[in-house]
Design a protein around this motif. Structure first.
Motif, PDB file in Angstrom:
ATOM      1  N   ASP A  57       0.828  -1.216   0.000  1.00 17.61           N
ATOM      2  CA  ASP A  57       0.000   0.000   0.000  1.00 17.61           C
ATOM      3  C   ASP A  57       0.858   1.261   0.000  1.00 17.61           C
ATOM      4  O   ASP A  57       1.893   1.319   0.648  1.00 17.61           O
ATOM      5  N   HIS A  58       0.386   2.242  -0.720  1.00 20.39           N
ATOM      6  CA  HIS A  58       1.042   3.553  -0.768  1.00 20.39           C
ATOM      7  C   HIS A  58       0.123   4.553  -0.072  1.00 20.39           C
ATOM      8  O   HIS A  58      -0.549   5.342  -0.711  1.00 20.39           O
ATOM      9  N   ASP A  59       0.059   4.477   1.230  1.00 19.16           N
ATOM     10  CA  ASP A  59      -0.828   5.382   1.953  1.00 19.16           C
ATOM     11  C   ASP A  59      -0.061   6.631   2.373  1.00 19.16           C
ATOM     12  O   ASP A  59       1.153   6.697   2.247  1.00 19.16           O
ATOM     13  N   GLY A  60      -0.800   7.604   2.825  1.00 20.90           N
ATOM     14  CA  GLY A  60      -0.173   8.831   3.292  1.00 20.90           C
ATOM     15  C   GLY A  60      -0.603  10.028   2.470  1.00 20.90           C
ATOM     16  O   GLY A  60      -1.577   9.976   1.729  1.00 20.90           O
ATOM     17  N   LEU A  61       0.133  11.096   2.624  1.00 22.03           N
ATOM     18  CA  LEU A  61      -0.175  12.328   1.913  1.00 22.03           C
ATOM     19  C   LEU A  61       0.482  12.281   0.534  1.00 22.03           C
ATOM     20  O   LEU A  61       1.699  12.280   0.424  1.00 22.03           O
ATOM     21  N   GLY A  62      -0.345  12.237  -0.502  1.00 20.17           N
ATOM     22  CA  GLY A  62       0.183  12.171  -1.857  1.00 20.17           C
ATOM     23  C   GLY A  62       0.734  13.496  -2.331  1.00 20.17           C
ATOM     24  O   GLY A  62       1.838  13.581  -2.850  1.00 20.17           O
ATOM     25  N   CYS A  63      -0.023  14.520  -2.156  1.00 19.83           N
ATOM     26  CA  CYS A  63       0.386  15.883  -2.545  1.00 19.83           C
ATOM     27  C   CYS A  63      -0.061  16.811  -1.437  1.00 19.83           C
ATOM     28  O   CYS A  63      -1.245  17.051  -1.260  1.00 19.83           O
ATOM     29  N   SER A  64       0.877  17.299  -0.692  1.00 17.71           N
ATOM     30  CA  SER A  64       0.525  18.191   0.402  1.00 17.71           C
ATOM     31  C   SER A  64       1.570  19.278   0.529  1.00 17.71           C
ATOM     32  O   SER A  64       2.544  19.126   1.257  1.00 17.71           O
ATOM     33  N   PRO A  65       1.369  20.374  -0.199  1.00 11.81           N
ATOM     34  CA  PRO A  65       2.363  21.438  -0.119  1.00 11.81           C
ATOM     35  C   PRO A  65       2.427  22.116   1.247  1.00 11.81           C
ATOM     36  O   PRO A  65       3.446  22.674   1.609  1.00 11.81           O
ATOM     37  N   ASP A  66       1.332  22.043   2.004  1.00  9.23           N
ATOM     38  CA  ASP A  66       1.303  22.746   3.284  1.00  9.23           C
ATOM     39  C   ASP A  66       0.505  21.960   4.316  1.00  9.23           C
ATOM     40  O   ASP A  66      -0.719  22.058   4.362  1.00  9.23           O
ATOM     41  N   PRO A  67       1.162  21.148   5.147  1.00 10.24           N
ATOM     42  CA  PRO A  67       0.443  20.391   6.170  1.00 10.24           C
ATOM     43  C   PRO A  67      -0.279  21.284   7.176  1.00 10.24           C
ATOM     44  O   PRO A  67      -1.171  20.837   7.878  1.00 10.24           O
ATOM     45  N   GLU A  68       0.101  22.552   7.234  1.00 10.76           N
ATOM     46  CA  GLU A  68      -0.566  23.508   8.122  1.00 10.76           C
ATOM     47  C   GLU A  68      -1.752  24.177   7.430  1.00 10.76           C
ATOM     48  O   GLU A  68      -2.457  24.976   8.038  1.00 10.76           O
ATOM     49  N   GLY A  69      -1.968  23.855   6.143  1.00  9.01           N
ATOM     50  CA  GLY A  69      -3.074  24.455   5.398  1.00  9.01           C
ATOM     51  C   GLY A  69      -4.423  24.067   5.977  1.00  9.01           C
ATOM     52  O   GLY A  69      -4.600  22.980   6.525  1.00  9.01           O
ATOM     53  N   GLU A  70      -5.382  24.945   5.843  1.00  9.35           N
ATOM     54  CA  GLU A  70      -6.722  24.729   6.386  1.00  9.35           C
ATOM     55  C   GLU A  70      -7.558  23.893   5.417  1.00  9.35           C
ATOM     56  O   GLU A  70      -7.589  24.159   4.223  1.00  9.35           O
ATOM     57  N   VAL A  71      -8.216  22.873   5.952  1.00 10.54           N
ATOM     58  CA  VAL A  71      -9.160  22.064   5.183  1.00 10.54           C
ATOM     59  C   VAL A  71     -10.545  22.621   5.466  1.00 10.54           C
ATOM     60  O   VAL A  71     -11.009  22.605   6.603  1.00 10.54           O
ATOM     61  N   THR A  72     -11.182  23.141   4.440  1.00  7.30           N
ATOM     62  CA  THR A  72     -12.521  23.689   4.616  1.00  7.30           C
ATOM     63  C   THR A  72     -13.585  22.795   4.006  1.00  7.30           C
ATOM     64  O   THR A  72     -14.718  22.788   4.455  1.00  7.30           O
ATOM     65  N   ARG A  73     -13.195  22.036   2.986  1.00  8.77           N
ATOM     66  CA  ARG A  73     -14.130  21.093   2.361  1.00  8.77           C
ATOM     67  C   ARG A  73     -13.299  20.016   1.685  1.00  8.77           C
ATOM     68  O   ARG A  73     -12.298  20.302   1.056  1.00  8.77           O
ATOM     69  N   ALA A  74     -13.732  18.765   1.808  1.00 10.34           N
ATOM     70  CA  ALA A  74     -13.004  17.646   1.215  1.00 10.34           C
ATOM     71  C   ALA A  74     -13.927  16.836   0.316  1.00 10.34           C
ATOM     72  O   ALA A  74     -15.122  16.716   0.580  1.00 10.34           O
ATOM     73  N   LEU A  75     -13.349  16.302  -0.732  1.00 10.94           N
ATOM     74  CA  LEU A  75     -14.051  15.369  -1.615  1.00 10.94           C
ATOM     75  C   LEU A  75     -13.487  13.992  -1.346  1.00 10.94           C
ATOM     76  O   LEU A  75     -12.265  13.811  -1.334  1.00 10.94           O
ATOM     77  N   CYS A  76     -14.343  13.015  -1.124  1.00  8.45           N
ATOM     78  CA  CYS A  76     -13.923  11.623  -0.951  1.00  8.45           C
ATOM     79  C   CYS A  76     -14.248  10.869  -2.233  1.00  8.45           C
ATOM     80  O   CYS A  76     -15.345  10.996  -2.777  1.00  8.45           O
ATOM     81  N   THR A  77     -13.289  10.073  -2.698  1.00  3.69           N
ATOM     82  CA  THR A  77     -13.450   9.370  -3.965  1.00  3.69           C
ATOM     83  C   THR A  77     -12.649   8.076  -3.952  1.00  3.69           C
ATOM     84  O   THR A  77     -11.725   7.922  -3.143  1.00  3.69           O
ATOM     85  N   LEU A  78     -12.993   7.171  -4.832  1.00  2.00           N
ATOM     86  CA  LEU A  78     -12.234   5.931  -4.974  1.00  2.00           C
ATOM     87  C   LEU A  78     -10.905   6.204  -5.672  1.00  2.00           C
ATOM     88  O   LEU A  78      -9.848   5.789  -5.223  1.00  2.00           O
ATOM     89  N   ASP A  79     -10.970   6.915  -6.797  1.00  2.26           N
ATOM     90  CA  ASP A  79      -9.791   7.244  -7.586  1.00  2.26           C
ATOM     91  C   ASP A  79      -9.768   8.738  -7.888  1.00  2.26           C
ATOM     92  O   ASP A  79     -10.822   9.345  -8.084  1.00  2.26           O
ATOM     93  N   VAL A 122      -9.651  13.222  -0.673  1.00  2.62           N
ATOM     94  CA  VAL A 122      -9.286  12.002   0.059  1.00  2.62           C
ATOM     95  C   VAL A 122      -9.702  10.840  -0.830  1.00  2.62           C
ATOM     96  O   VAL A 122     -10.891  10.703  -1.163  1.00  2.62           O
ATOM     97  N   SER A 123      -8.727  10.027  -1.236  1.00  3.67           N
ATOM     98  CA  SER A 123      -9.036   8.920  -2.149  1.00  3.67           C
ATOM     99  C   SER A 123      -8.596   7.592  -1.562  1.00  3.67           C
ATOM    100  O   SER A 123      -7.656   7.523  -0.760  1.00  3.67           O
ATOM    101  N   HIS A 124      -9.273   6.546  -1.992  1.00  3.20           N
ATOM    102  CA  HIS A 124      -8.904   5.194  -1.573  1.00  3.20           C
ATOM    103  C   HIS A 124      -7.615   4.770  -2.261  1.00  3.20           C
ATOM    104  O   HIS A 124      -6.714   4.235  -1.635  1.00  3.20           O
ATOM    105  N   HIS A 125      -7.530   5.033  -3.554  1.00  6.88           N
ATOM    106  CA  HIS A 125      -6.326   4.675  -4.307  1.00  6.88           C
ATOM    107  C   HIS A 125      -5.399   5.891  -4.419  1.00  6.88           C
ATOM    108  O   HIS A 125      -5.861   7.010  -4.565  1.00  6.88           O
TER     109      HIS A 125
END
Length: 80
Positions: free
Chosen positions: A33-55, A73-76
């Motif tokens: 598994d390749h879990d974790g943050l795939g693209c995260s330029p700023d871990p301190e950035g504010e999350v105001t809305r997230a999309l959950c998806t398979l791919d 946020v994706s499963h794959h």
């Protein structure tokens, strides 16, 4: 404090990651598994809305933009 998923609440990228890691422990992942943050330029950035998806497809990205999501946020993972 009300749960983070209620309207009007936000959290930092790293807090979302920590919450998901607590709910879905790394110890349960498959060795490949390749879990974790795939693209995260700023871990301190504010999350105001997230999309959950398979791919993360073009359609998922378009949908995230349309709803104003600043996190996907994706499963794959993006690249597997």
């Amino acid at each position: 404090m009300p749960p983070f998923w209620q309207k009007g609440n936000s959290m930092k990228v790293k807090e979302l990651y920590e919450h998901l890691s607590a709910r879905f422990p790394v110890a349960l992942r498959a060795e490949w598994d390749h879990d974790g943050l795939g693209c995260s330029p700023d871990p301190e950035g504010e999350v105001t809305r997230a999309l959950c998806t398979l791919d993360v497809t073009d359609a998922a990205i378009d949908r995230a933009i349309a709803i104003g999501a600043n996190v996907i946020v994706s499963h794959h993972p993006l690249l597997f």
